[in-house]
Design a protein around this motif. Structure first.
Motif, short mmCIF file in Angstrom:
data_model
loop_
_atom_site.label_atom_id
_atom_site.label_comp_id
_atom_site.label_asym_id
_atom_site.label_seq_id
_atom_site.Cartn_x
_atom_site.Cartn_y
_atom_site.Cartn_z
N TYR A 1 0.81 -1.22 0.00
CA TYR A 1 0.00 0.00 0.00
C TYR A 1 0.84 1.27 0.00
O TYR A 1 0.34 2.36 0.22
CB TYR A 1 -0.93 0.01 1.22
N ALA A 2 2.13 1.16 -0.27
CA ALA A 2 3.02 2.32 -0.18
C ALA A 2 2.82 3.30 -1.33
O ALA A 2 3.06 4.49 -1.18
CB ALA A 2 4.48 1.86 -0.16
N ALA B 1 -11.08 3.64 0.23
CA ALA B 1 -11.58 3.93 1.58
C ALA B 1 -10.74 3.20 2.62
O ALA B 1 -10.40 3.77 3.67
CB ALA B 1 -13.05 3.55 1.70
N PHE B 2 -10.39 1.94 2.34
CA PHE B 2 -9.53 1.19 3.25
C PHE B 2 -8.18 1.88 3.39
O PHE B 2 -7.66 2.04 4.50
CB PHE B 2 -9.32 -0.24 2.75
N MET B 3 -7.60 2.30 2.28
CA MET B 3 -6.28 2.94 2.33
C MET B 3 -6.34 4.23 3.14
O MET B 3 -5.43 4.52 3.93
CB MET B 3 -5.77 3.18 0.91
N THR B 4 -7.39 4.99 2.98
CA THR B 4 -7.54 6.23 3.75
C THR B 4 -7.63 5.92 5.24
O THR B 4 -6.96 6.56 6.06
CB THR B 4 -8.79 7.01 3.30
N SER B 5 -8.42 4.92 5.59
CA SER B 5 -8.55 4.57 7.02
C SER B 5 -7.23 4.03 7.55
O SER B 5 -6.84 4.31 8.69
CB SER B 5 -9.69 3.59 7.25
N PHE B 6 -6.52 3.26 6.76
CA PHE B 6 -5.22 2.72 7.17
C PHE B 6 -4.21 3.85 7.35
O PHE B 6 -3.45 3.89 8.32
CB PHE B 6 -4.73 1.70 6.14
N GLN B 7 -4.19 4.80 6.41
CA GLN B 7 -3.28 5.94 6.52
C GLN B 7 -3.56 6.76 7.78
O GLN B 7 -2.64 7.33 8.36
CB GLN B 7 -3.37 6.82 5.27
N SER C 1 -8.03 -9.09 -1.78
CA SER C 1 -7.99 -7.63 -1.95
C SER C 1 -8.30 -7.22 -3.38
O SER C 1 -8.66 -6.08 -3.63
CB SER C 1 -6.63 -7.08 -1.53
N TYR C 2 -8.19 -8.15 -4.31
CA TYR C 2 -8.51 -7.84 -5.70
C TYR C 2 -10.00 -7.96 -5.98
O TYR C 2 -10.48 -7.52 -7.01
CB TYR C 2 -7.74 -8.75 -6.66
N HIS C 3 -10.74 -8.56 -5.08
CA HIS C 3 -12.16 -8.78 -5.31
C HIS C 3 -13.02 -7.62 -4.84
O HIS C 3 -14.22 -7.62 -5.06
CB HIS C 3 -12.62 -10.08 -4.61
#
Length: 106
Positions: free
Chosen positions: A29-30, A64-70, A54-56
Motif C-alpha cells: 500500500y506504499a 476507503a480502506f487505504m484512507t482509514s489505514f493511513q 484484496s482484488y475482489h
C-alpha cells in the motif's frame, strides 16, 4: 525446517518461529498509483484462480480502506509496535514510517 507458503506468502502451513530481529516491510500500500495499476493487471487472473481477496473489492472500497489505514499512521518508533500481540492475533499493525536505518539499506 522450510515453510510451505500459501498463495500471497502471508501465511504458511507450518508453525513459524517469530524472529523479532528480522523485519519484512509490506509495501503493497506504499504507492497508490502502483497498487491500482497492479490490481487492474492481475484482477482477471486472481479471480480465475480464486486468490487475492484484496482484488475482489471495488476500487472505491480499496481507496476507503487505504484512507482509514493511513489515518492509523504514527510517528512512534517500531520499538512501540506490539509485534508478538499482532502476530498472535492476526491483526494488522498501525502504519509506521519506514525507519531511516532501513531506508539507507535500500
Amino acid at each position: 525446517m522450510p515453510l510451505t507458503w500459501e498463495c500471497g506468502f502471508d501465511t504458511a502451513q507450518e508453525t513459524a518461529n517469530l524472529d523479532e530481529d528480522l523485519w519484512m516491510l509490506h509495501l503493497k500500500y506504499a504507492d497508490e498509483t502502483r497498487l491500482f495499476k497492479h490490481r487492474a493487471m492481475t484482477l482477471t487472473l486472481a479471480r480465475s484462480l480464486g486468490h487475492g481477496n484484496s482484488y475482489h473489492v471495488a476500487d472505491q472500497t480499496m481507496r476507503a480502506f487505504m484512507t482509514s489505514f493511513q489515518n492509523t499512521c504514527t510517528e512512534e518508533g517500531l520499538e512501540s509496535l506490539p509485534l508478538r500481540d499482532d502476530v498472535r492475533s492476526g491483526q494488522d499493525s498501525r502504519l509506521f514510517r519506514i525507519p531511516n536505518t532501513f531506508l539507507r539499506a535500500l
